[in-house]
Write an enzyme that holds these catalytic residues in place. Structure first.
Site, PDB file in Angstrom:
ATOM      1  N   CYS A 157      42.531  36.785  35.577  1.00  0.00           N
ATOM      2  CA  CYS A 157      42.310  37.422  34.274  1.00  0.00           C
ATOM      3  C   CYS A 157      42.109  36.340  33.205  1.00  0.00           C
ATOM      4  CB  CYS A 157      43.483  38.319  33.904  1.00  0.00           C
ATOM      5  SG  CYS A 157      43.995  39.419  35.241  1.00  0.00           S
ATOM      6  N   CYS A 197      37.223  44.283  39.090  1.00  0.00           N
ATOM      7  CA  CYS A 197      38.036  45.286  38.399  1.00  0.00           C
ATOM      8  C   CYS A 197      37.263  46.009  37.313  1.00  0.00           C
ATOM      9  CB  CYS A 197      39.272  44.641  37.778  1.00  0.00           C
ATOM     10  SG  CYS A 197      38.854  43.344  36.605  1.00  0.00           S
TER      11      CYS A 197
HETATM   12 FE1  FES Z   1      40.793  42.537  35.936  1.00  0.00          FE
HETATM   13 FE2  FES Z   1      42.914  41.507  34.823  1.00  0.00          FE
HETATM   14  S1  FES Z   1      42.871  42.946  36.407  1.00  0.00           S
HETATM   15  S2  FES Z   1      40.862  41.058  34.380  1.00  0.00           S
END
Ligand code: FES
Length: 144
Positions: free
Chosen positions: A102, A33
């Site tokens: 996360c 991400c």
């Molecule tokens: Fe990447 Fe939460 S979506 S750390």
């Protein structure tokens, strides 16, 4: 989708910022991400007396860093090393399964900062007991 605790730590994150002359710094990122977390520690007599963070990431990553810094304050380095991402998620009264990764950032960030401190002290680095793999099947994919 999120517990009240998560929303609280997302909206009013504790311990945001940097520490001047930190004793240990850990920066980690999730390549999927692109979220980044930086943890700063102040250590006295083997105890974490202050912890702060800067996180460029999703709400769950911000809430996890906020809670993780709260959890490690006042702990010895050994105790802080044992604060797992599951413990962070539990303290937040749970994270949705697709957001568990996360909280892994928070555990990894604390570990890196502790090992940065140990390196500066000339101490042997500690090894991950439960390495989180970004490649071997553990679901670290991000769903924004
Ligand atoms: Fe990447 Fe939460 S979506 S750390």
């Amino acid at each position: 989708m999120y517990s009240e605790k998560v929303m609280d730590h997302f909206k009013n994150p504790r311990n945001v910022g940097e520490i001047d002359n930190p004793d240990g710094v850990g920066e980690v990122g999730n390549p999927v991400c692109g979220d980044i977390m930086k943890i700063f520690l102040k250590v006295e007599n083997n105890t974490i007396v202050d912890a702060k963070f800067k996180t460029f990431g999703c709400g769950a990553a911000i809430a996890s860093s906020s809670m993780a810094t709260e959890l490690v304050r006042g702990k010895t380095l050994e105790e802080a090393w044992d604060v797992s991402n599951k413990a962070v998620a539990e303290a937040l009264e749970g994270l949705p399964p697709i957001k568990m990764h996360c909280s892994v950032l928070a555990e990894e960030g604390i570990h890196k900062a502790i090992n940065d401190y140990r390196k500066k002290q000339g101490l042997p680095l500690w090894e991950e007991k439960h390495p989180h793999s970004h490649e071997h099947g553990e679901d670290l994919t991000c769903a924004h």
